[in-house]
Design a protein around this motif. Structure first.
Motif, mmCIF file in Angstrom:
data_model
loop_
_atom_site.group_PDB
_atom_site.id
_atom_site.type_symbol
_atom_site.label_atom_id
_atom_site.label_comp_id
_atom_site.label_asym_id
_atom_site.label_seq_id
_atom_site.Cartn_x
_atom_site.Cartn_y
_atom_site.Cartn_z
ATOM 1 N N LEU B 145 36.550 40.961 33.618
ATOM 2 C CA LEU B 145 37.554 40.170 34.329
ATOM 3 C C LEU B 145 38.743 41.019 34.765
ATOM 4 O O LEU B 145 39.240 40.902 35.876
ATOM 5 C CB LEU B 145 38.029 39.017 33.437
ATOM 6 C CG LEU B 145 39.011 38.040 34.057
ATOM 7 C CD1 LEU B 145 38.384 37.349 35.245
ATOM 8 C CD2 LEU B 145 39.454 37.005 33.042
ATOM 9 N N PHE B 146 39.195 41.903 33.867
ATOM 10 C CA PHE B 146 40.430 42.631 34.159
ATOM 11 C C PHE B 146 40.207 43.961 34.871
ATOM 12 O O PHE B 146 41.098 44.459 35.556
ATOM 13 C CB PHE B 146 41.219 42.869 32.866
ATOM 14 C CG PHE B 146 41.820 41.617 32.317
ATOM 15 C CD1 PHE B 146 42.768 40.915 33.041
ATOM 16 C CD2 PHE B 146 41.420 41.126 31.085
ATOM 17 C CE1 PHE B 146 43.311 39.744 32.546
ATOM 18 C CE2 PHE B 146 41.956 39.950 30.589
ATOM 19 C CZ PHE B 146 42.902 39.264 31.315
ATOM 20 N N PRO B 150 38.409 43.144 39.627
ATOM 21 C CA PRO B 150 39.367 43.602 40.651
ATOM 22 C C PRO B 150 38.849 44.824 41.410
ATOM 23 O O PRO B 150 39.045 44.936 42.625
ATOM 24 C CB PRO B 150 40.616 43.963 39.838
ATOM 25 C CG PRO B 150 40.484 43.208 38.581
ATOM 26 C CD PRO B 150 39.023 43.091 38.300
ATOM 27 N N GLN B 153 36.309 43.655 43.840
ATOM 28 C CA GLN B 153 36.967 42.877 44.880
ATOM 29 C C GLN B 153 37.629 43.785 45.923
ATOM 30 O O GLN B 153 37.559 43.532 47.112
ATOM 31 C CB GLN B 153 38.017 41.963 44.243
ATOM 32 C CG GLN B 153 38.749 41.079 45.219
ATOM 33 C CD GLN B 153 39.793 40.226 44.515
ATOM 34 O OE1 GLN B 153 40.254 40.575 43.435
ATOM 35 N NE2 GLN B 153 40.160 39.124 45.122
ATOM 36 N N TYR B 179 35.664 37.484 46.164
ATOM 37 C CA TYR B 179 36.471 36.936 45.052
ATOM 38 C C TYR B 179 36.608 37.963 43.929
ATOM 39 O O TYR B 179 37.488 37.874 43.097
ATOM 40 C CB TYR B 179 35.800 35.703 44.451
ATOM 41 C CG TYR B 179 35.988 34.435 45.240
ATOM 42 C CD1 TYR B 179 37.245 33.885 45.407
ATOM 43 C CD2 TYR B 179 34.889 33.774 45.764
ATOM 44 C CE1 TYR B 179 37.408 32.712 46.112
ATOM 45 C CE2 TYR B 179 35.044 32.594 46.469
ATOM 46 C CZ TYR B 179 36.303 32.063 46.647
ATOM 47 O OH TYR B 179 36.462 30.903 47.324
ATOM 48 N N ILE B 181 34.764 37.986 41.395
ATOM 49 C CA ILE B 181 33.858 37.439 40.392
ATOM 50 C C ILE B 181 32.776 36.627 41.088
ATOM 51 O O ILE B 181 32.946 36.199 42.220
ATOM 52 C CB ILE B 181 34.599 36.589 39.337
ATOM 53 C CG1 ILE B 181 35.312 35.412 39.999
ATOM 54 C CG2 ILE B 181 35.591 37.421 38.591
ATOM 55 C CD1 ILE B 181 36.065 34.573 39.012
ATOM 56 N N MET B 256 29.389 34.539 26.637
ATOM 57 C CA MET B 256 30.831 34.767 26.823
ATOM 58 C C MET B 256 31.123 35.696 27.996
ATOM 59 O O MET B 256 31.958 35.403 28.838
ATOM 60 C CB MET B 256 31.453 35.337 25.546
ATOM 61 C CG MET B 256 31.618 34.342 24.428
ATOM 62 S SD MET B 256 32.043 32.682 24.948
ATOM 63 C CE MET B 256 33.665 32.928 25.618
ATOM 64 N N THR B 259 30.563 33.923 31.263
ATOM 65 C CA THR B 259 31.542 32.874 31.541
ATOM 66 C C THR B 259 32.803 33.440 32.184
ATOM 67 O O THR B 259 33.396 32.825 33.069
ATOM 68 C CB THR B 259 31.913 32.160 30.238
ATOM 69 O OG1 THR B 259 30.711 31.759 29.607
ATOM 70 C CG2 THR B 259 32.771 30.957 30.494
ATOM 71 N N GLY B 263 32.488 32.785 37.707
ATOM 72 C CA GLY B 263 33.169 31.879 38.634
ATOM 73 C C GLY B 263 32.959 30.409 38.312
ATOM 74 O O GLY B 263 33.712 29.561 38.773
ATOM 75 N N ASN B 264 31.939 30.105 37.512
ATOM 76 C CA ASN B 264 31.746 28.750 36.990
ATOM 77 C C ASN B 264 31.832 27.643 38.025
ATOM 78 O O ASN B 264 32.635 26.729 37.919
ATOM 79 C CB ASN B 264 32.754 28.468 35.875
ATOM 80 C CG ASN B 264 32.651 29.467 34.760
ATOM 81 O OD1 ASN B 264 31.660 29.512 34.053
ATOM 82 N ND2 ASN B 264 33.656 30.306 34.624
ATOM 83 N N ALA B 265 31.018 27.719 39.054
ATOM 84 C CA ALA B 265 30.935 26.628 40.024
ATOM 85 C C ALA B 265 29.527 26.048 39.950
ATOM 86 O O ALA B 265 28.546 26.785 39.952
ATOM 87 C CB ALA B 265 31.224 27.154 41.424
ATOM 88 N N PRO B 275 30.731 32.335 43.591
ATOM 89 C CA PRO B 275 30.695 31.882 42.205
ATOM 90 C C PRO B 275 29.502 30.969 41.938
ATOM 91 O O PRO B 275 29.071 30.231 42.814
ATOM 92 C CB PRO B 275 32.002 31.127 42.050
ATOM 93 C CG PRO B 275 32.428 30.768 43.425
ATOM 94 C CD PRO B 275 31.895 31.834 44.320
#
Lengths: 348, 330
Positions: B145-146, B150, B153, B179, B181, B256, B259, B263-265, B275
């Motif tokens: 994520l961190f 990026p 992206q 995005y 992600i 984990m 998740t 993007g959890n769509a 996502p």
């Protein structure tokens, strides 16, 4: 015997009595919503030093809290989404709001300062429906004359995990946009038409901060702590309001609690010129006839203490205390509805 | 007479002692057998318990939706409509991406370690690869994520979009907006998590190749590449496949890390950069706040589907490993 010695003896006696009281102290157990966890644990710590009674709160989510109290595994349950009266009756529970918070739309736009963008409910719904795709859309421009809006594409960020925040946010959009109500509706998790889902308030905050043109919604405390750019909203009375503690409290004060059976009331889109439209309360569930009477009694004492003395602690964590008039109603409910095995009220 | 009596008495004593010892052995063997048997049975019972719980929990959802659950692409807690396709699609696609990346790299690492690597480096590199397997998945999620998202992206995704803009099929798979992600990022993270599995198992089976075979190859003037592609890989094909399947099992179930970056769509996106969601991500995200019975039950049914998928994948890999063992014993 000098005064000093007397004082010493008194102190020791006090300590001994204190220790005895502590040894007999009741353990209150609770489980449920994650949103109020920080304030419940802060209250619990202060309450334990004051009375010796300890509170063990597990923030396992509203769903888990409801299941545990239905199975009578804990003294009380906690939920961000109030139960319907029928469900309360079926499971022999009472319900009341314990503390409140606010939900704010947050954005990431170059050169736009916090609070300088104004949105209204229908526009916000259109953004989250994916119908408004850029920031310079006429619908947004109309509400923000004088602000130079960029043509950046809007990137919608929403919660991925089920949450009371999502429930209240989608409840608000359902109230102000028939389109939203028909296409998406309100729940702790919904089928989002557009955007990416992030885990928790911190996930949404992080994704909004990372993505240019992003819009999301987080609890007020997160927007403040992360110094995020929030928007103002036009409330049900047609007035422009900024998210402030006063605006959240106004929403709670203007809500018609007296005519809400089982305190089943959702604080979004409440009347009043000063009311912030996405205000949310979090609720406590307690059995009407508790199995463990001393624990239930101790829990009610704790919640009464939290109403009476817990305000400053709540405000320090950016929660909003329940207005005094509502607290009076809640205490009346306790006296009327929570009974011991002998049929007498547990508290008066 | 007396002598004989004494003698026979001793004989009887010896026979009894011998019988006692033998019974002791027999008893211990029987006890040991039962002990190990019960250990094996406990595992089966646990597995059965998990299956029974999942089936029992999915009954309300199955009653409400039947087999539509598998084919209707809807996940709407607000209206109480649930269906699995989006989650199943995300699970399968991210796992495929992971395997496409992880298998060549994992095999490459294993070949390098067994055939080409100087002895002094074997242990450090092997340990480093296995350390990758020891990192908790939540750490991969945070890193993804961190750091990774990026980076993708800003640098990788715009490049991919530009590169494939005019190539049919690929311009759909790599369509913007970037995005950071999405399915691709989740697949990448999974690949990194799966590489150690593939490389460790492959290395072990490469070591089962008899040196005689390889020496015969070199004796016939084979190059290293020819020895690997004509002798080592064919000899261990099934075992390598088993390792790949184990990795796939991990990729399918990972929760984990996925998740955080998927993007959890609840949609079936055509673009790999969009996502999506996976079965385990959906369960982890929504279970705590799932209040009504149908909602919980639908999540459990998702779990049952994942269990079936993983069970099939792992069974196939076990069968293949068994075949390899038989081959090696031949």
């Amino acid at each position: 015997m000098s005064f000093k010695t007397l004082a010493k003896v008194g102190l020791i006696a006090g300590a001994v009595i204190g220790a005895v009281v502590a040894a007999e102290a009741t353990d209150i157990s609770g489980a449920g919503a994650t949103f109020p966890y920080p304030i419940y644990s802060k209250w619990a710590a202060a309450y334990k030093t004051e009375t010796g009674d300890s509170l063990n709160y597990q923030s396992i989510g509203s769903g888990g809290g409801i299941k545990q109290i239905e199975a009578r595994l804990v003294t009380f349950g906690a939920t961000d989404k109030p139960l319907e009266v029928a469900d309360l009756d079926k499971n022999g529970l009472v319900q009341w709001p314990q503390v409140m918070g606010g939900i704010v739309p947050v954005i990431n736009l170059d050169g736009i300062a916090a609070g300088s963008i104004i949105l209204d409910g229908p526009t916000l719904a259109k953004i989250f429906l994916g119908e408004i795709k850029t920031w310079d859309d006429p619908a947004i421009a109309k509400l923000n004359s004088g602000v130079k809006l960029p043509s950046t594409a809007i990137a919608v960020v929403h919660r991925a995990d089920g949450s009371g925040t999502t429930f209240n946010f989608t409840d608000y959009l359902s109230k102000v946009s028939p389109d939203w109500k028909a296409k998406v509706g309100s729940a702790t998790a919904v089928q989002w038409p557009v955007g990416i889902g992030a885990k928790g308030n911190e996930g949404v905050a992080n994704n909004v901060v990372q993505t240019k043109g992003a819009v999301g919604y987080v609890e007020y405390a997160y927007a403040l702590q992360n110094k995020m750019t929030y928007t103002k909203l036009i409330n049900g009375a047609g007035k422009v309001v900024a998210p402030t503690a006063g605006a959240f409290a106004a929403a709670a004060a203007n809500a018609d609690w007296a005519h809400a059976p089982g305190f089943h009331l959702i604080l979004t889109n409440q009347p009043g010129d000063a009311s912030w439209p996405i205000t949310a309360a979090t609720f406590i569930l307690l059995p009407k006839q508790p199995k463990d009477e001393p624990a239930a009694k101790a829990a009610l004492k704790f919640f009464a203490w939290a109403f009476d003395k817990g305000g400053p602690a709540a405000e320090s964590l950016d929660y909003i205390p329940i207005p005094a008039a509502v607290v009076t109603l809640i205490k009346k409910t306790w006296a009327d509805d929570v009974k011991g095995a002998d049929g007498k009220a547990l508290v008066n | 007479m007396a002598d004989i009596a004494v003698k026979s008495g001793r004989v009887i004593d010896e026979a009894a002692a011998r019988a006692r010892v033998l019974t002791g052995f027999k008893f211990r063997d029987t006890a040991f057998r039962w002990l190990t048997l019960s250990a094996a049975v406990i595992v089966l019972l646990l597995l059965g318990g998990v299956i029974a719980t999942l089936i029992n929990g999915s009954i309300p959802a199955f009653k409400a939706f039947g087999f539509r659950f598998l084919f209707t692409n809807v996940w709407n807690p607000a209206t109480g409509q649930y269906g699995a396709p989006a989650a199943v699609y995300g699970t399968v696609i991210t796992s495929i991406i992971a395997m496409v990346i992880a298998v060549p790299i994992g095999l490459g690492v294993a070949i390098f370690l067994t055939e080409l690597c100087p002895h002094a480096l074997r242990r450090p590199i092997g340990t480093a690869i296995e350390l990758l397997a020891g990192i908790p998945s939540i750490i991969y999620g945070l890193w993804g994520l961190f750091v990774l998202a990026p980076f993708l992206q800003q640098h990788v995704q715009p490049l991919l979009i530009g590169l494939f803009a005019k190539v049919p099929v690929f311009n759909i798979l790599f369509a913007g907006p970037p995005y950071g992600i999405g399915l691709l990022t989740a697949g990448l993270i999974l690949a990194i998590m799966v590489i150690p599995f593939v490389s460790a198992v492959s290395r072990d089976v490469f070591d089962t190749v008899p040196p005689l075979l390889k020496e015969a190859g070199y004796g016939n003037g084979f190059t290293t590449w020819e020895v690997i592609s004509n002798i080592v890989i064919p000899y261990t094909r099934v075992g390598v496949l088993g390792g790949v399947m184990l990795g796939l099992g991990r990729a399918l179930g990972e929760t984990m890390a996925v998740t955080f970056v998927i993007g959890n769509a609840d949609v079936i996106p055509t673009s790999l950069m969009a996502p999506g969601t996976t079965i385990s991500a959906a369960i982890a995200n929504e279970f705590t706040e799932a209040v009504d019975e149908l909602y919980t039950s639908s999540l459990i049914e998702l779990g049952l589907i994942l269990f079936v998928i993983t069970f099939v994948v792992l069974s196939i890999s076990r069968l293949m490993l068994m075949r390899l063992e038989r081959q090696a014993g031949r």
